[in-house]
Design a protein around this motif. Structure first.
Motif, PDB file in Angstrom:
ATOM      1  N   GLN A  36       0.809  -1.204   0.000  1.00 59.79           N
ATOM      2  CA  GLN A  36       0.000   0.000   0.000  1.00 59.79           C
ATOM      3  C   GLN A  36       0.848   1.263   0.000  1.00 59.79           C
ATOM      4  OE1 GLN A  36      -3.273   0.027  -0.199  1.00 59.79           O
ATOM      5  NE2 GLN A  36      -3.583  -2.171  -0.083  1.00 59.79           N
ATOM      6  N   ALA A  37       2.134   1.143   0.359  1.00 52.70           N
ATOM      7  CA  ALA A  37       2.994   2.313   0.476  1.00 52.70           C
ATOM      8  C   ALA A  37       3.601   2.625  -0.886  1.00 52.70           C
ATOM      9  CB  ALA A  37       4.092   2.057   1.499  1.00 52.70           C
ATOM     10  N   LYS A  38       2.903   3.413  -1.681  1.00 55.41           N
ATOM     11  CA  LYS A  38       3.314   3.702  -3.046  1.00 55.41           C
ATOM     12  C   LYS A  38       3.893   5.107  -3.136  1.00 55.41           C
ATOM     13  CE  LYS A  38      -0.214   0.701  -5.077  1.00 55.41           C
ATOM     14  NZ  LYS A  38      -1.380   0.643  -5.974  1.00 55.41           N
ATOM     15  N   ALA A  39       4.883   5.251  -3.990  1.00 59.20           N
ATOM     16  CA  ALA A  39       5.456   6.572  -4.233  1.00 59.20           C
ATOM     17  C   ALA A  39       4.461   7.392  -5.033  1.00 59.20           C
ATOM     18  CB  ALA A  39       6.765   6.448  -4.999  1.00 59.20           C
ATOM     19  N   GLN A  40       4.414   8.681  -4.751  1.00 57.80           N
ATOM     20  CA  GLN A  40       3.552   9.558  -5.511  1.00 57.80           C
ATOM     21  C   GLN A  40       4.181  10.936  -5.561  1.00 57.80           C
ATOM     22  OE1 GLN A  40      -0.065   9.471  -3.295  1.00 57.80           O
ATOM     23  NE2 GLN A  40       0.708  10.713  -1.623  1.00 57.80           N
ATOM     24  N   ALA A  41       3.801  11.688  -6.570  1.00 56.51           N
ATOM     25  CA  ALA A  41       4.321  13.043  -6.686  1.00 56.51           C
ATOM     26  C   ALA A  41       3.784  13.877  -5.541  1.00 56.51           C
ATOM     27  CB  ALA A  41       3.900  13.657  -8.022  1.00 56.51           C
ATOM     28  N   ALA A  42       4.661  14.613  -4.883  1.00 57.07           N
ATOM     29  CA  ALA A  42       4.229  15.470  -3.787  1.00 57.07           C
ATOM     30  C   ALA A  42       3.428  16.641  -4.337  1.00 57.07           C
ATOM     31  CB  ALA A  42       5.439  15.983  -3.020  1.00 57.07           C
ATOM     32  N   LYS A  43       2.391  17.046  -3.600  1.00 62.74           N
ATOM     33  CA  LYS A  43       1.567  18.165  -3.990  1.00 62.74           C
ATOM     34  C   LYS A  43       1.460  19.109  -2.797  1.00 62.74           C
ATOM     35  CE  LYS A  43      -1.155  15.350  -7.161  1.00 62.74           C
ATOM     36  NZ  LYS A  43      -2.478  14.849  -7.517  1.00 62.74           N
ATOM     37  N   PRO A  44       1.569  20.398  -2.987  1.00 59.04           N
ATOM     38  CA  PRO A  44       1.763  21.096  -4.255  1.00 59.04           C
ATOM     39  C   PRO A  44       3.147  20.875  -4.838  1.00 59.04           C
ATOM     40  CG  PRO A  44       1.876  22.624  -2.436  1.00 59.04           C
ATOM     41  CD  PRO A  44       1.487  21.295  -1.863  1.00 59.04           C
ATOM     42  N   ALA A  45       3.552  21.728  -5.785  1.00 54.71           N
ATOM     43  CA  ALA A  45       4.800  21.538  -6.530  1.00 54.71           C
ATOM     44  C   ALA A  45       5.984  21.402  -5.593  1.00 54.71           C
ATOM     45  CB  ALA A  45       5.011  22.703  -7.481  1.00 54.71           C
ATOM     46  N   GLY A  46       7.025  20.679  -6.081  1.00 58.18           N
ATOM     47  CA  GLY A  46       8.159  20.305  -5.252  1.00 58.18           C
ATOM     48  C   GLY A  46       8.810  21.434  -4.484  1.00 58.18           C
ATOM     49  N   ASP A  47       9.046  22.581  -5.123  1.00 56.39           N
ATOM     50  CA  ASP A  47       9.712  23.681  -4.442  1.00 56.39           C
ATOM     51  C   ASP A  47       8.900  24.172  -3.256  1.00 56.39           C
ATOM     52  OD1 ASP A  47      11.778  23.514  -6.212  1.00 56.39           O
ATOM     53  OD2 ASP A  47      11.177  25.242  -7.426  1.00 56.39           O
ATOM     54  N   THR A  48       7.580  24.246  -3.433  1.00 50.23           N
ATOM     55  CA  THR A  48       6.711  24.689  -2.349  1.00 50.23           C
ATOM     56  C   THR A  48       6.707  23.680  -1.214  1.00 50.23           C
ATOM     57  OG1 THR A  48       5.295  25.842  -3.931  1.00 50.23           O
ATOM     58  CG2 THR A  48       4.361  25.385  -1.763  1.00 50.23           C
ATOM     59  N   ALA A  51       9.922  23.951   0.762  1.00 52.05           N
ATOM     60  CA  ALA A  51       9.930  25.150   1.602  1.00 52.05           C
ATOM     61  C   ALA A  51       9.081  24.942   2.850  1.00 52.05           C
ATOM     62  CB  ALA A  51       9.430  26.353   0.806  1.00 52.05           C
ATOM     63  N   GLN A  52       7.921  24.312   2.684  1.00 52.80           N
ATOM     64  CA  GLN A  52       7.050  24.058   3.828  1.00 52.80           C
ATOM     65  C   GLN A  52       7.690  23.088   4.808  1.00 52.80           C
ATOM     66  OE1 GLN A  52       3.632  22.756   1.480  1.00 52.80           O
ATOM     67  NE2 GLN A  52       2.470  24.487   2.266  1.00 52.80           N
ATOM     68  N   LEU A  53       8.304  22.045   4.285  1.00 53.76           N
ATOM     69  CA  LEU A  53       8.943  21.057   5.151  1.00 53.76           C
ATOM     70  C   LEU A  53      10.139  21.666   5.875  1.00 53.76           C
ATOM     71  CD1 LEU A  53       8.835  18.029   2.692  1.00 53.76           C
ATOM     72  CD2 LEU A  53       7.432  18.306   4.745  1.00 53.76           C
ATOM     73  N   GLU A  54      10.937  22.428   5.150  1.00 54.82           N
ATOM     74  CA  GLU A  54      12.119  23.051   5.746  1.00 54.82           C
ATOM     75  C   GLU A  54      11.729  23.997   6.875  1.00 54.82           C
ATOM     76  OE1 GLU A  54      15.912  24.074   6.662  1.00 54.82           O
ATOM     77  OE2 GLU A  54      15.364  22.510   5.228  1.00 54.82           O
ATOM     78  N   ARG A 158       0.430  18.760  12.033  1.00 54.44           N
ATOM     79  CA  ARG A 158      -0.724  17.938  11.627  1.00 54.44           C
ATOM     80  C   ARG A 158      -1.356  18.506  10.360  1.00 54.44           C
ATOM     81  NH1 ARG A 158      -5.976  17.998  11.371  1.00 54.44           N
ATOM     82  NH2 ARG A 158      -6.040  20.129  12.169  1.00 54.44           N
ATOM     83  N   LYS A 159      -1.533  19.820  10.323  1.00 51.29           N
ATOM     84  CA  LYS A 159      -2.140  20.456   9.149  1.00 51.29           C
ATOM     85  C   LYS A 159      -1.261  20.287   7.922  1.00 51.29           C
ATOM     86  CE  LYS A 159      -4.925  23.930  11.557  1.00 51.29           C
ATOM     87  NZ  LYS A 159      -5.106  25.377  11.829  1.00 51.29           N
ATOM     88  N   LEU A 160       0.045  20.389   8.100  1.00 53.91           N
ATOM     89  CA  LEU A 160       0.956  20.198   6.973  1.00 53.91           C
ATOM     90  C   LEU A 160       0.878  18.769   6.465  1.00 53.91           C
ATOM     91  CD1 LEU A 160       3.220  21.140   5.096  1.00 53.91           C
ATOM     92  CD2 LEU A 160       4.853  20.673   6.946  1.00 53.91           C
ATOM     93  N   MET A 161       0.859  17.810   7.376  1.00 53.78           N
ATOM     94  CA  MET A 161       0.743  16.402   6.998  1.00 53.78           C
ATOM     95  C   MET A 161      -0.518  16.166   6.171  1.00 53.78           C
ATOM     96  SD  MET A 161       0.756  13.000   9.463  1.00 53.78           S
ATOM     97  CE  MET A 161      -0.911  13.221  10.104  1.00 53.78           C
TER      98      MET A 161
END
Length: 200
Positions: A36-48, A51-54, A158-161
């Motif tokens: 069930q643990a499948k790779a997927q493109a992160a959303k929104p776009a990678g740079d955003t 930045a949010q994760l950092e 939690r909201k970011l997740m």
């Protein structure tokens, strides 16, 4: 995918479940089963996303100059988060990967207080390591009190997740040496670990 009736209970853990009546469990079979643990493109776009994760209040695990950075949404009571931490040891110890734990408190009533015990520690990386090494005994003890700032941090995490599409832990976002972004919901299969962690 296993579904269960939403259960409403006091505390921050309740916020992970959707109020509409049906929701996926925070740590259910979909998280546990590798297929069930499948790779997927992160959303929104990678740079955003990066930045949010950092900007989150992450806890480091591994060398700061590691060529691959992996953000992981981690609940202190999530046994699959611990399995992911264990699986990462060869890459982290070799200096190939730095894990950045974005702590959330969503699985059990004491999850926020355990996350706070790590976030409020003088050395957060050492507290996280203590927690993981004591996993078989339940991990780190919960904090006696959770500061307002840490409560805000846990809610922001939690909201970011949720905004990144993760409904359980671990929620994993890989940043490779070229700046590419890939996400995984749940514990990856053993066969996928080289893809997640890179060359060893």
């Amino acid at each position: 995918m296993h579904l269960q009736r939403t259960v409403l209970f006091a505390g921050m853990a309740a916020s992970l479940f959707l109020a509409a009546g049906w929701a996926m469990a925070a740590e259910g079979p979909a998280t546990a089963q590798a297929p069930q643990a499948k790779a997927q493109a992160a959303k929104p776009a990678g740079d955003t996303v990066q930045a949010q994760l950092e900007a989150s209040n992450w806890v480091p695990d591994g060398k700061a100059d590691a060529p691959r950075v992996i953000y992981t949404f981690t609940d202190p009571n999530c046994k699959y988060c611990h399995k992911f931490w264990e699986a990462a040891r060869p890459w982290v110890d070799a200096g190939k990967v730095q894990l950045r734990h974005i702590l959330v408190g969503v699985i059990r009533d004491d999850s926020p207080a355990k996350a706070a015990a790590i976030l409020q520690a003088p050395d957060r990386a050492a507290a996280l390591m203590e927690h993981e090494k004591k996993s078989a005994q339940g991990g780190i003890g919960p904090a006696f009190s959770v500061s307002p700032d840490v409560r805000k941090t846990l809610e922001a995490h939690r909201k970011l997740m949720m905004s990144l599409g993760f409904r359980g832990t671990p929620g994993i976002v890989v940043i490779d040496s070229q700046g590419g972004t890939k996400s995984y919901g749940g514990m990856p299969r053993d066969a996928a670990l080289p893809e997640v962690f890179g060359a060893l």
